[in-house]
Enzyme design. Structure first.
Site, PDB file in Angstrom:
ATOM      1  N   ASP A 143      -4.045 -53.631  -4.456  1.00  0.00           N
ATOM      2  CA  ASP A 143      -2.843 -54.466  -4.347  1.00  0.00           C
ATOM      3  C   ASP A 143      -3.204 -55.925  -4.604  1.00  0.00           C
ATOM      4  OD1 ASP A 143      -1.661 -52.157  -3.428  1.00  0.00           O
ATOM      5  OD2 ASP A 143      -1.955 -52.694  -1.319  1.00  0.00           O
ATOM      6  N   LYS A 144      -2.181 -56.698  -4.901  1.00  0.00           N
ATOM      7  CA  LYS A 144      -2.391 -58.137  -5.151  1.00  0.00           C
ATOM      8  C   LYS A 144      -3.125 -58.802  -3.968  1.00  0.00           C
ATOM      9  CE  LYS A 144       0.428 -62.202  -6.123  1.00  0.00           C
ATOM     10  NZ  LYS A 144       1.814 -62.660  -6.304  1.00  0.00           N
TER      11      LYS A 144
END
Ligand code: URA
Length: 254
Positions: free
Chosen positions: A104-105
């Site tokens: 994920d970011k």
């Protein structure tokens, strides 16, 4: 780009009339897929061309380990955010590297990139049981009951069933989690299913590979031995995937 049969001749596989039947018989693959058209266009620098499984020409398998910082999306391009590709040094750009799975970011840590499609698919396949080890900070404190629920195979709030996984409480609000699959937001959602919202997540290990002293934001190419042990992790060299989540053997059916 050049014709496949020309490339095969130039690589010493035979004359045009000798290589054409080999291609038509399905003995040549390009990036893992059989190509039966001798006139197909190929790009030997960026594609892996094999005759009876043996790579030919200038293709070189690359596996890169990146220590991803938060704020970068795992994608080859994005209209809004910087991507993990932006972190690669110039020498590793334009080599057809693709991220192996995704972080994920907001997640930091170990992300592999490779130009080898077969290895990529093996590493992300839940069937191959390659463990990914995460360090998480979270709300609450994990208990033995939570660990038992992970071992059983959690059911997420939306009904998604997860494979058996390992949860090791490290202290108040800290745990190590080992999973063998890569569902969307998997670790965050598994922890949330047990009432523990994740506030920080870092991947520290994939198969036998650990981040080691690679600094955040930096990337390095793996050496041949490291790639070989990754292949061993996928069961490719031994012929079967190893039972990695020791302690979950019964649930995994070993
Ligand atoms: N699980 C998550 O929730 N996020 C990641 O980035 C990786 C695994």
């Amino acid at each position: 780009m050049e014709r496949l049969d020309k490339f095969l001749c130039d690589s010493g596989a035979g004359t045009r009339s000798q290589v054409k039947p080999l291609v038509k018989a399905g003995r040549v693959t390009v990036d893992g897929a059989v190509v039966k058209d001798p006139a197909a266009k190929v790009c030997p620098e960026n594609q892996r061309i094999c005759l009876e499984g043996q790579p030919l020409g200038g293709w070189r398998r690359l596996v890169v380990m990146l220590n991803k910082p938060a704020g970068y999306v795992t994608a080859t391009r994005d209209d809004q955010d910087p991507t993990v590709m932006d972190l690669l040094p110039p020498a590793l750009k334009g080599l057809d590297l693709k991220p192996v799975g995704r972080l994920d970011k907001a997640t930091e840590g170990l992300l592999l990139l490779t130009n080898d499609g077969d290895l990529l698919h093996s590493l992300i396949s839940p069937k191959k049981q390659v463990p990914k080890v995460y360090y998480a900070r979270h709300e609450g404190t994990a208990t033995e009951e939570d660990a038992a629920a992970f071992r059983q195979g959690l059911v997420l709030r939306d009904g998604t069933v997860c494979l058996p996984a390992r949860l090791e409480p490290l202290g108040p609000g800290e745990s190590q989690i080992t999973v063998c699959e890569g569902k969307y937001h998997q670790v965050r959602r598994m922890m949330a299913a047990r009432g523990m919202r994740v506030t920080y997540l870092e991947r520290r290990q994939e198969g036998s590979l650990a981040l080691g002293d690679l600094l955040r934001g930096e990337a390095r190419c793996l050496c041949v031995e490291e790639i070989r042990s990754l292949e061993e992790d996928t069961g490719k060299l031994s012929g079967s995937a190893p039972p990695i989540l020791a302690g979950c053997e019964q649930t995994l059916g070993y």
